[in-house]
Design a protein around this motif. Sequence first.
Motif, PDB file in Angstrom:
ATOM      1  N   ARG A  93      30.263 -16.287 -19.480  1.00 23.61           N
ATOM      2  CA  ARG A  93      31.210 -16.691 -18.438  1.00 23.61           C
ATOM      3  C   ARG A  93      32.329 -15.679 -18.285  1.00 23.61           C
ATOM      4  N   GLY A 130      33.170 -10.578 -11.244  1.00 19.35           N
ATOM      5  CA  GLY A 130      33.384 -11.283  -9.982  1.00 19.35           C
ATOM      6  C   GLY A 130      32.162 -12.005  -9.465  1.00 19.35           C
ATOM      7  N   VAL A 131      31.367 -12.581 -10.349  1.00 20.26           N
ATOM      8  CA  VAL A 131      30.152 -13.298  -9.962  1.00 20.26           C
ATOM      9  C   VAL A 131      30.336 -14.777 -10.281  1.00 20.26           C
ATOM     10  N   GLU A 132      29.977 -15.626  -9.331  1.00 22.56           N
ATOM     11  CA  GLU A 132      30.095 -17.068  -9.530  1.00 22.56           C
ATOM     12  C   GLU A 132      28.958 -17.569 -10.423  1.00 22.56           C
ATOM     13  N   GLU A 133      29.299 -18.514 -11.295  1.00 27.08           N
ATOM     14  CA  GLU A 133      28.286 -19.061 -12.196  1.00 27.08           C
ATOM     15  C   GLU A 133      27.271 -19.917 -11.465  1.00 27.08           C
ATOM     16  N   LYS A 134      27.683 -20.561 -10.387  1.00 26.51           N
ATOM     17  CA  LYS A 134      26.788 -21.439  -9.627  1.00 26.51           C
ATOM     18  C   LYS A 134      26.127 -20.711  -8.458  1.00 26.51           C
ATOM     19  N   ASN A 135      26.052 -19.420  -8.545  1.00 26.16           N
ATOM     20  CA  ASN A 135      25.420 -18.650  -7.479  1.00 26.16           C
ATOM     21  C   ASN A 135      23.921 -18.949  -7.448  1.00 26.16           C
ATOM     22  N   CYS A 192      27.302 -22.788 -20.864  1.00 28.20           N
ATOM     23  CA  CYS A 192      26.836 -21.847 -19.834  1.00 28.20           C
ATOM     24  C   CYS A 192      25.318 -21.715 -19.904  1.00 28.20           C
ATOM     25  N   LEU A 233      30.859 -12.755 -16.383  1.00 32.90           N
ATOM     26  CA  LEU A 233      30.707 -13.080 -14.965  1.00 32.90           C
ATOM     27  C   LEU A 233      32.043 -13.045 -14.242  1.00 32.90           C
ATOM     28  N   LYS A 234      33.081 -13.553 -14.902  1.00 30.00           N
ATOM     29  CA  LYS A 234      34.410 -13.510 -14.298  1.00 30.00           C
ATOM     30  C   LYS A 234      34.918 -12.084 -14.165  1.00 30.00           C
TER      31      LYS A 234
END
Length: 443
Positions: A100, A107-112, A49, A103-104
């Motif tokens: 990670r 509710g946030v995307e890692e590739k944002n 990550c 973020l999960k």
Amino acid sequence: MGCSNCGTSNGGKPTGCKSNGGCSTGGCNRLNVFDWLNNLPLNDIDGGCRIIEVSFNRGSRKEFYRNATTHIFEKGDCVSVEGVSGFDVGEVTMTGEVVRLQLKKKGVEEKNPDFKKVLRRANDRDLEVMQQNKAREKEALVRSRAIARKLKLDMKMSEVEIQADGRKATFFYIADDRVDFRELIKLYAGEFRLKVEMRQIGARQEAAKVGGVGSCGRELCCSTWLSDFKSVNTTAARYQNLSINQSKLSGQCGRLKCCLNYELDTYLDALQNFPDNAETLQVVKGTASLIKKDIFKNLMWYVLPDSNKQYPLTIERVRKIRQMNLQNQVPDGLDPVEVSTGKPKEVESPYVDLVGQISLKTLEKADRKKKHGHHKHQAQHGNGGRRPENGGGGNRDGRGGRDGRGGNPPGGNPPGQGNSGGNREARKAPTPPPPPPDRNKKN
């Protein structure tokens, strides 16, 4: 929230981590997350990550940033990140796979692509500029409150956070209603010469920023680990048989304590074993009313009319009486059970006289005899047992002065004036006292 590694030495600097307040264990910050995946080996290092969590102002604000550099940051490192028209300096609080999971959870995307980037590792110049701008925050808070009071705005300025490069300031305020602060922003921008951002917070958020110690003796949950604030009402206190006392149920924020929700689920599960619709029971003496439920002893306490005595009943007895009332039967009594406090009775040890019987009156009597004999001895050897002729050379009991000569009373004549007879009488050699009369001799 300091760990044992931050104990101060003789020089005043933290020992252990040697980070001077930026503890690598995260104990010096607020709202920390324990990295329990830190020691797990990773099969694919390149696939790790690249998002890190950075905290500002000692953990009061946290954000995620993308590590676009080739550096590998560890927990506790100071980094320079993108800010508003400049840069900001923060402390890394979380790295690796645990990011990670966070973020999960949020509710946030890692590739944002909206993630801001990490610029570099903070150097000495960045830290020096940050300290200079942070020193302005207290003065800015006092000045901002004065300006808001001058405009008669119904708001309270809670905190001012200035960006590390000094180009932006965030003003946190509390208000019950909407506030028109358009004129206020113009005055702030002209006064402080920076970009102004107004952010409204609640009473619980203010208590989290200020911090403190609760009635339990520990630091406030909102300032250490609690991140989401759920609604709390008095129903939670009633389920736990707590007295509705506003002063005891309220925290430092003035709202109901968040800890009232911690054990609420346990109480609700335990209350499922108690019978429903058992608030009143019909007996011969009248209608018994339910006052409380004890989930620890599985007892229900009732009180009869025209009486303040409380009767504890078991759950089986309440169900039996309730079943009889449904059949139009009225039992003779409640048949309460005996409740023991559980505290062992203290047995008093028998009195043992180690020194024997001693009477204080006997000791006082002996002391008085000793003092009386001492005074009598001084009277016999001091003035021959006779009072001075002029009344100014001796005491009332016939004794002389300290050196065997008569003294002068307070306010009397000085020595050698008017009392020479008394002094000459005191200088004579003492004569022995006459022998005591013989009581056995007949007259």
